[in-house]
Design a protein around this motif. Sequence first.
Motif, short mmCIF file in Angstrom:
data_model
loop_
_atom_site.label_atom_id
_atom_site.label_comp_id
_atom_site.label_asym_id
_atom_site.label_seq_id
_atom_site.Cartn_x
_atom_site.Cartn_y
_atom_site.Cartn_z
N GLY A 117 -65.97 -62.56 83.21
CA GLY A 117 -67.50 -62.05 82.76
C GLY A 117 -68.48 -62.33 84.10
N SER A 118 -69.59 -62.35 83.84
CA SER A 118 -70.78 -62.52 84.92
C SER A 118 -71.61 -63.75 84.69
CB SER A 118 -71.57 -61.26 84.95
OG SER A 118 -72.35 -61.18 83.68
N ILE A 119 -72.22 -64.04 85.82
CA ILE A 119 -73.08 -65.40 85.81
C ILE A 119 -74.38 -64.92 86.25
CG2 ILE A 119 -73.48 -67.49 86.73
CD1 ILE A 119 -70.37 -67.70 87.30
N SER A 120 -75.35 -65.21 85.29
CA SER A 120 -76.85 -64.85 85.57
C SER A 120 -77.62 -65.93 85.41
CB SER A 120 -77.26 -63.51 85.02
OG SER A 120 -77.27 -63.91 83.39
N SER A 121 -79.02 -65.88 85.61
CA SER A 121 -79.94 -66.93 85.34
C SER A 121 -80.91 -66.46 84.15
CB SER A 121 -80.64 -67.40 86.65
OG SER A 121 -81.80 -68.15 86.26
N SER A 122 -81.36 -67.21 83.52
CA SER A 122 -82.13 -66.64 82.29
C SER A 122 -83.56 -66.33 82.74
CB SER A 122 -82.31 -67.76 81.15
OG SER A 122 -82.99 -68.97 81.81
N ASP A 123 -83.94 -66.83 83.82
CA ASP A 123 -85.36 -66.38 84.53
C ASP A 123 -85.08 -65.32 85.80
OD1 ASP A 123 -84.49 -67.98 86.41
OD2 ASP A 123 -86.14 -69.26 86.23
N SER A 124 -84.00 -64.91 85.96
CA SER A 124 -83.60 -63.85 86.87
C SER A 124 -83.87 -64.14 88.47
CB SER A 124 -84.49 -62.64 86.70
OG SER A 124 -84.25 -62.05 85.32
N ARG A 125 -83.73 -65.54 88.45
CA ARG A 125 -83.68 -66.19 89.95
C ARG A 125 -82.70 -65.88 90.64
NH1 ARG A 125 -84.73 -72.40 89.53
NH2 ARG A 125 -86.41 -71.76 87.89
N THR A 126 -82.57 -65.71 91.82
CA THR A 126 -81.41 -65.74 92.69
C THR A 126 -80.45 -67.09 92.69
OG1 THR A 126 -82.47 -64.11 94.33
CG2 THR A 126 -80.50 -65.30 95.09
N ILE A 127 -79.19 -66.87 92.44
CA ILE A 127 -78.23 -68.13 92.29
C ILE A 127 -77.34 -68.24 93.38
CG2 ILE A 127 -76.41 -69.08 90.69
CD1 ILE A 127 -77.44 -67.37 88.37
N ASN A 128 -77.23 -69.31 94.04
CA ASN A 128 -76.24 -69.66 94.90
C ASN A 128 -75.02 -69.93 94.40
OD1 ASN A 128 -74.89 -70.45 97.15
ND2 ASN A 128 -76.29 -72.32 97.89
N PHE A 129 -74.10 -69.13 94.29
CA PHE A 129 -72.77 -69.21 93.69
C PHE A 129 -72.02 -70.32 94.27
CE2 PHE A 129 -74.16 -65.09 92.14
CZ PHE A 129 -74.32 -65.31 90.94
N ASP A 130 -72.36 -70.59 95.26
CA ASP A 130 -71.52 -71.72 95.89
C ASP A 130 -71.69 -73.02 94.97
OD1 ASP A 130 -70.02 -70.28 98.00
OD2 ASP A 130 -71.70 -70.44 99.49
N ASP A 131 -73.00 -73.18 94.70
CA ASP A 131 -73.23 -74.20 93.92
C ASP A 131 -72.93 -74.37 92.22
OD1 ASP A 131 -74.18 -75.47 96.19
OD2 ASP A 131 -76.12 -74.81 95.75
N VAL A 132 -72.04 -73.28 91.92
CA VAL A 132 -71.94 -73.17 90.59
C VAL A 132 -70.18 -73.56 90.34
CG1 VAL A 132 -71.50 -71.57 88.67
CG2 VAL A 132 -73.43 -71.15 90.28
N LEU A 133 -69.93 -73.96 89.31
CA LEU A 133 -68.57 -74.45 89.15
C LEU A 133 -68.28 -74.20 87.77
CD1 LEU A 133 -65.92 -76.21 90.00
CD2 LEU A 133 -67.05 -77.95 89.01
N VAL A 134 -67.38 -73.15 87.52
CA VAL A 134 -66.88 -72.80 86.29
C VAL A 134 -65.45 -73.25 86.18
CG1 VAL A 134 -66.49 -70.93 84.57
CG2 VAL A 134 -68.45 -70.89 86.21
N SER A 135 -65.04 -74.02 85.13
CA SER A 135 -63.79 -74.53 84.75
C SER A 135 -63.42 -74.54 83.38
CB SER A 135 -63.67 -76.07 85.60
OG SER A 135 -64.60 -76.96 84.76
N LEU A 136 -62.04 -74.56 83.52
CA LEU A 136 -61.52 -74.74 82.02
C LEU A 136 -61.01 -76.41 81.55
CD1 LEU A 136 -58.89 -71.49 81.67
CD2 LEU A 136 -61.28 -71.96 80.78
N LYS A 137 -61.60 -76.81 80.57
CA LYS A 137 -61.15 -78.07 80.14
C LYS A 137 -59.81 -78.39 80.01
CE LYS A 137 -62.46 -81.75 76.77
NZ LYS A 137 -63.38 -81.79 75.54
N GLU A 138 -59.11 -77.44 79.30
CA GLU A 138 -57.63 -77.65 78.84
C GLU A 138 -56.68 -77.64 80.21
OE1 GLU A 138 -59.99 -76.43 75.55
OE2 GLU A 138 -59.80 -75.61 77.66
#
Length: 340
Positions: free
Chosen positions: A234-255
């Motif tokens: 999928g895609s990652i975006s901000s609810s207020d359309s600000r620029t995101i530094n994706f190096d600071d984003v962690l998406v993981s699977l709990k299982e």
Amino acid sequence: MLKKKFNCTQKELFAVCMLGWETCNQQIEKFTAFKSKYSSEFISERQNEIKTVMAMPGRGRRSAKQALLRLDVRRTNDKCTLAWRKLRSYIEEVWVDEDLKAYLQDAGSDFEEDARRYKFDSTQLLMTTAELMLLENKDEILSNKNMTEEFIKEFQALKEEFVSKYNTYLETNKLSHYNTNYVMEAMNKLYVDLMSMFSDAKLALFDEPELLKLFVFDFLLSTVSSSGWAGIKGSISSSDSRTINFDDVLVSLKETGEIADIEEDGRYQFSQLSSGIYTIEVNAEDYESQVLEGVEVKVGSYNIENIVLVPLNPIETPESEEEQDSPPQDNEGGPDSEQT
């Protein structure tokens, strides 16, 4: 950060490379007849390089470590801003008016708002400045019998704790940036070496079109991805359309604990998952943490889960001047009123 030259996941790249070089080894006589460098030793070296890169710490592992360190710094940051508010209340008991404003500035009030927004540089300045002010004026503050000597010791210890954790986080970021580039450079080399061999295959096997299919990247990619493949993307975006530094984003699977690969444009992906129900955990600096439960994955398809990050401190959008200055509407005489 280096950009990847291959249009697939790391796991898929490794699988295609291993399959490609093994197929080359099966046709080694024809390759050697074209270029003498294609020997068993040469192919074995390429295969060992693949294994070496596969064993390197992945981007996800470093990101997970960074995320945990960042969360720890944020928790300490909260303690610091709370301690500073306590100090402020002590100062307010001693001075008033212009004196109060001056002493609060000496204690770092100009840095407080940014510190509460997790601007760690500001938090370090806040605590360091406040410590100096506290030590220089402790007798006057203590004389009001609100603050205790113990608070001073706790404040100094908290400041040292924050500085230590923040410096560790910064050093990890520097090392991570270097390692990320190093790993990406190594993976790009695997891809370039493989494509060079595929280019040679067109000449070494020019009279065998069916065999040449086995030396086409996209064909091998479909082979390694088609059997029992499944995943989430999928895609990652901000609810207020600000620029995101994706190096600071962690998406993981709990299982499984697996960390998603995140592209520069915000696309993320989990590949080669078993069918089942998964829980996606999302952590990002300056954004609310999220948990997406009940994400179903079926063999033979990708489940699309787009993630919208919600800022901890939304950007305030002031009303336009036109909205602010326009008077209330008067219905009298409007288009729907009765005409006499």
